[in-house]
Write an enzyme that holds these catalytic residues in place. Structure first.
Site, PDB file in Angstrom:
ATOM      1  N   SER A  66       0.813  -1.211   0.000  1.00  0.00           N
ATOM      2  CA  SER A  66       0.000   0.000   0.000  1.00  0.00           C
ATOM      3  C   SER A  66       0.846   1.261   0.000  1.00  0.00           C
ATOM      4  CB  SER A  66      -0.928   0.006   1.220  1.00  0.00           C
ATOM      5  OG  SER A  66      -0.175  -0.110   2.418  1.00  0.00           O
ATOM      6  N   HIS A  71      -2.747  -3.057  -5.756  1.00  0.00           N
ATOM      7  CA  HIS A  71      -3.167  -2.729  -4.398  1.00  0.00           C
ATOM      8  C   HIS A  71      -4.679  -2.863  -4.267  1.00  0.00           C
ATOM      9  CE1 HIS A  71      -3.621   0.609  -1.127  1.00  0.00           C
ATOM     10  NE2 HIS A  71      -3.687  -0.592  -0.592  1.00  0.00           N
ATOM     11  N   GLU A 101      -5.885  -0.337  -7.058  1.00  0.00           N
ATOM     12  CA  GLU A 101      -4.910   0.695  -7.433  1.00  0.00           C
ATOM     13  C   GLU A 101      -3.731  -0.010  -8.093  1.00  0.00           C
ATOM     14  OE1 GLU A 101      -3.104   4.633  -5.212  1.00  0.00           O
ATOM     15  OE2 GLU A 101      -3.115   2.752  -4.094  1.00  0.00           O
ATOM     16  N   ASN A 148      -3.052   6.086  -0.271  1.00  0.00           N
ATOM     17  CA  ASN A 148      -2.501   6.365   1.054  1.00  0.00           C
ATOM     18  C   ASN A 148      -1.799   7.713   1.152  1.00  0.00           C
ATOM     19  OD1 ASN A 148      -3.346   4.221   2.718  1.00  0.00           O
ATOM     20  ND2 ASN A 148      -1.984   2.853   1.603  1.00  0.00           N
TER      21      ASN A 148
END
Length: 305
Positions: free
Chosen positions: A122, A143, A155, A193
């Site tokens: 991540s 991800h 992702e 993130n």
């Protein structure tokens, strides 16, 4: 089913790993789930079965489809055996750079030459991970979001050397699984993130500075910003140790003070209060209970600076 990908190996049988196995098996792929612990693999199969039972109850999956999907999952404790016939390998181990480097070094030696090596990281650099292999063009980030069977987003992260055809294949594969793929480039935290973790950190700083309490912060973000879950509850769900690890990647990668993790977060992780998985973080978690109860340590406000 995409012709190029028939067998998928997933490294790691934890929350993310078993969720990824779930969606691939349900999508018709042969799945090899690998972990160093057979007991962990057995628990993962049980979790997948229970999650599929929920789908059966909701009418989104038949009993026959559930049985067929579970029948497509094989478990392994030996890495070489697990990857020898794989077309795609997805690493879903702990968010630890040293561990991931070792896994990718081993995968590069053991996996078929044409196999694509993906990571569910991540935040850790795909380019850095790829540098530990002799096939950087075939290394990519994939991800998934938690819980994997429910969340639509994947992702997809290009490393510096990732081949465009590999990106296209993983993009199409994600769509075939019923996901919504979004392609991003390799910078610390990617997009999910890079935006999410500073928000969670700011919520923790607001709590640390006594601006508002746990419930107030989460309620404001849920009702005022239409978030399905407040940032502190979400941090508990992700794992406070994982949040800290990602913030450290952002802080180190950008060298910007705005990404420095809150001291309250650091203290909670050092004390072992990691969120839902440890039984207590910002909230207390009792097995079988869905009621949110703020941690006594935070409710008492003894933590204020």
């Amino acid at each position: 089913m995409l012709q190029q990908i028939k067998t998928v190996t997933v490294i790691g049988s934890g929350t993310m790993g078993n969720g990824i196995c779930h969606v691939f098996a349900q999508g018709g792929y042969n799945v090899h789930m690998m972990d160093i612990n057979q007991a962990a693999l057995d628990r993962a199969i049980g979790t997948i079965g229970k999650n599929m039972d929920r789908q059966v109850t909701k009418g989104s999956l038949t009993e026959a489809d559930k049985a067929a999907a579970l029948g497509r999952i094989a478990t392994y404790t030996d890495l070489a055996t697990a990857v020898k016939d794989a077309d795609l390998i997805i690493e879903a181990a702990t968010e630890n750079i040293d561990l991931k480097m070792k896994i990718f070094q081993d995968l590069d030696k053991l996996a078929p030459e044409n196999a694509i090596l993906a990571t569910n990281t991540s935040s850790i650099s795909i380019t850095r991970i790829a540098s530990y292999t002799r096939r950087p063009t075939k290394v990519i980030g994939m991800h998934f979001m938690n819980p994997v069977p429910v969340m639509k987003l994947v992702e997809i992260i290009n490393g510096y050397a990732t081949d465009a055809k590999v990106t296209e294949l993983i993009y199409d594969l994600s769509k075939q699984l019923g996901k919504v793929p979004c392609v991003v480039n390799d910078y610390p935290g990617f997009i999910a993130n890079r935006i999410l973790m500073p928000m969670i950190n700011e919520a923790i700083l607001s709590l640390q500075e006594g601006v508002a309490g746990v419930e107030e912060i989460d309620t404001i973000m849920k009702l005022g910003m239409a978030h399905p879950m407040g940032p502190l509850q979400l941090a508990d769900f992700i794992g406070l140790d994982t949040c800290l690890a990602i913030l450290n990647v952002l802080y180190t990668g950008f060298g910007n003070q705005k990404y420095a993790p809150a001291s309250l977060l650091i203290n909670m992780v050092q004390a072992g209060y990691l969120g839902a998985k440890s039984g207590e973080g910002f909230y207390k978690y009792t097995p079988g209970s869905k009621e949110l109860v703020v941690s006594d340590r935070l409710a008492s406000k003894q933590w204020k600076m």
